[in-house]
Structure formats: structure tokens, C-alpha cells
Design an enzyme around this catalytic site. Structure first.
Site, PDB file in Angstrom:
ATOM      1  N   GLY A 253      -3.920 -27.869  34.855  1.00 49.68           N
ATOM      2  CA  GLY A 253      -4.041 -29.475  34.984  1.00 49.68           C
ATOM      3  C   GLY A 253      -2.667 -30.076  35.550  1.00 49.68           C
TER       4      GLY A 253
ATOM      5  N   TYR B 199     -17.201 -17.798  25.359  1.00 53.32           N
ATOM      6  CA  TYR B 199     -16.409 -18.314  26.436  1.00 53.32           C
ATOM      7  C   TYR B 199     -17.159 -18.033  27.920  1.00 53.32           C
ATOM      8  CZ  TYR B 199     -12.371 -19.390  29.759  1.00 53.32           C
ATOM      9  OH  TYR B 199     -11.416 -19.829  30.630  1.00 53.32           O
TER      10      TYR B 199
ATOM     11  N   GLY C 245      -4.411 -32.713  31.697  1.00 53.36           N
ATOM     12  CA  GLY C 245      -3.155 -32.494  32.846  1.00 53.36           C
ATOM     13  C   GLY C 245      -1.741 -32.455  32.261  1.00 53.36           C
TER      14      GLY C 245
ATOM     15  N   SER D 130      -0.404 -29.562  30.760  1.00 58.47           N
ATOM     16  CA  SER D 130       0.274 -28.336  30.696  1.00 58.47           C
ATOM     17  C   SER D 130      -0.553 -27.440  31.811  1.00 58.47           C
ATOM     18  CB  SER D 130      -0.063 -27.971  29.502  1.00 58.47           C
ATOM     19  OG  SER D 130      -1.235 -27.721  28.949  1.00 58.47           O
ATOM     20  N   GLY D 131      -0.324 -26.345  32.071  1.00 55.52           N
ATOM     21  CA  GLY D 131      -0.895 -25.286  32.806  1.00 55.52           C
ATOM     22  C   GLY D 131      -1.524 -25.808  34.160  1.00 55.52           C
TER      23      GLY D 131
END
Length: 247
Positions: free
Chosen positions: A19, A148, A14, A16-17
Site C-alpha cells: 500500500g 487465507y 497504505g 506500509s508494504g
């Protein structure tokens, strides 16, 4: 609107980005928010900016996840929301893939996410909401994305089975699958300014809505899944990619 008032939310990755944006959105909707991160400086900065609680934890390490659950239990008791967001990106042609790349992606994106859910289940209140951050690539077949994409497809399988297993406790489990999203993770690809613009242009050309999504877009959808308006939704995957996967 404080749709999440009196709810306690844990958001992995949480700092960055997506989150970070989700932590901000959930706090604005009245939730008590706990974020995790594996970089001390980034976590401390996010905690100060958001006014939330933060714990250091690397989702790829089961021991740290177990310790995280203990800390959350001691300080907060039960929780109402679990957003399993932490993840990394990596690409390689199948012919050139390395064990190191495979393990690094699966340890965080698949194994880490799996055991984050597993270890937090005892802390989930009846009626809680779990959301996985998946990806539109889970159902696409892009070159160089085999590791991925496979990890995200596996994540969606976990989500659906968990939805069945936890339904007797009225715990809902869903997934949000963004397409290209303007976050820090794109900046970690090591591209110079021209190459990064070229990547953005390439993605936009393949998105019918002709724009790249934002972390705030995804945050609002995650928060929706955790509110009363989504009380009859479980085992669902919402793809948010501007129509990219339709092409």
C-alpha cells in the site's frame, strides 16, 4: 510520467508494504493520494514521508469504513481510483484452525474488502478503476493456507462480479495477485533471523525466476491498471509470483 494526473486515489492499508509503495508510485504519477491505516503512529509517519492525506480506519469494522467514506466525500468529493489493499496473513492446519483465526482473517480480507467496495461505489466517478490486492494462493493448494487462500479466492469472485455490475458506468475492476513479496508483513510472522532466511530460501527455491518480488513491482502493476493503457481491461487477475504458481 504523470499517467494519473488529476486523479484522486484511495488506498486502504497504505501506511506500509504494498500500500505504501503504491501510494508513492501513484503520487509520482500525478495522483492526489489518500491512504488509510489502523495504527495511528504508522499512519502519521507514512503521511509525513509521502506527503499524502491519511485517515484512520480499520477495514474489519463496517462503522469505520462508513465513516471513512463520509470523510473522503466531504473533503474530496468523487474519487477515480480505489485500491483495496488492507489485509492480514494467518496460517493453520484445518484440524487446528480456530474460530478466532478464521474471523480475524475473513473480517479484514473478505468482509472488510467487500464492504469497502460496496460503500465507496457511490463515490466512484464514471470511468474509475478499482483494484483488489489478492494473492497467488487463491489458486494454489498449500497446506495450512485454507483460511487465507479461501478468502482471496472469494475476493477474486467479488472482483469479477463487480466488473460486470459496474461496467455500465465504465468502472473497471481488476485484481493483482502477488506471490512472496518482501514487505513488513513477513516480519510479523515472529521468526528469528535464521528462520526468516530459511523461509526466504524455501520460497526462492520454488520460484522459477529465483527471487522474491518487491512492493514496488506490485505498485507499478496496480498503477498500470488505473491508467489509460488499461482502459479495456476489466475482470482480470494478474498473477505476479515469478512463476511460482506454475510449478
Amino acid at each position: 510520467m504523470e499517467n494519473l494526473r488529476n486523479k484522486i486515489a484511495v488506498i486502504t492499508g497504505g501506511n506500509s508494504g504494498i500500500g505504501y509503495a503504491t501510494a508513492k508510485e501513484m503520487k509520482a504519477q500525478g495522483a492526489t493520494v489518500i491512504i488509510t491505516g489502523r495504527r495511528q503512529d504508522a499512519l502519521e509517519k507514512a503521511v509525513a514521508e509521502l506527503g499524502v492525506t491519511g485517515f484512520m480506519a480499520d477495514q474489519s469494522k463496517l462503522r469505520e469504513t462508513t465513516e471513512l467514506v463520509s470523510k473522503v466525500s466531504e473533503q474530496f468529493g468523487q474519487i477515480d481510483i480505489l485500491f483495496i489493499n488492507a489485509g492480514i496473513v494467518g496460517t493453520a492446519p484445518i484440524a487446528d484452525a480456530t474460530e478466532e483465526l478464521f474471523d480475524s482473517i475473513f473480517d479484514i480480507n473478505f468482509k472488510g474488502a467487500y464492504f469497502t467496495l460496496s460503500k465507496f461505489i457511490p463515490l466512484l466517478n464514471d470511468g474509475a478503476s478499482v483494484v483488489f490486492l489478492s494473492s497467488n494462493t487463491a489458486s494454489m493448494n498449500g497446506a495450512q493456507s485454507s483460511i487465507y487462500s479461501s478468502g482471496k479466492a472469494a475476493l477474486n469472485s467479488i472482483m469479477r462480479i463487480a466488473a460486470v455490475e459496474l461496467a455500465p458506468r465504465n468502472i473497471r475492476v481488476n485484481a493483482v495477485s502477488p506471490g512472496p513479496t518482501q514487505t513488513e508483513i513477513l516480519n510479523k510472522l515472529g521468526l528469528d533471523e535464521a528462520a526468516r532466511k530459511g523461509l526466504d530460501d524455501w520460497m526462492i527455491e520454488r520460484i522459477p525466476l529465483k527471487k522474491i518480488g518487491t512492493a514496488k513491482d506490485v505498485a507499478k502493476m496496480v498503477a498500470y491498471f488505473c491508467g489509460d493503457a488499461a482502459s479495456f481491461i476489466t475482470g482480470a487477475e494478474v498473477v505476479m509470483d515469478g512463476g511460482m504458481s506454475l510449478a
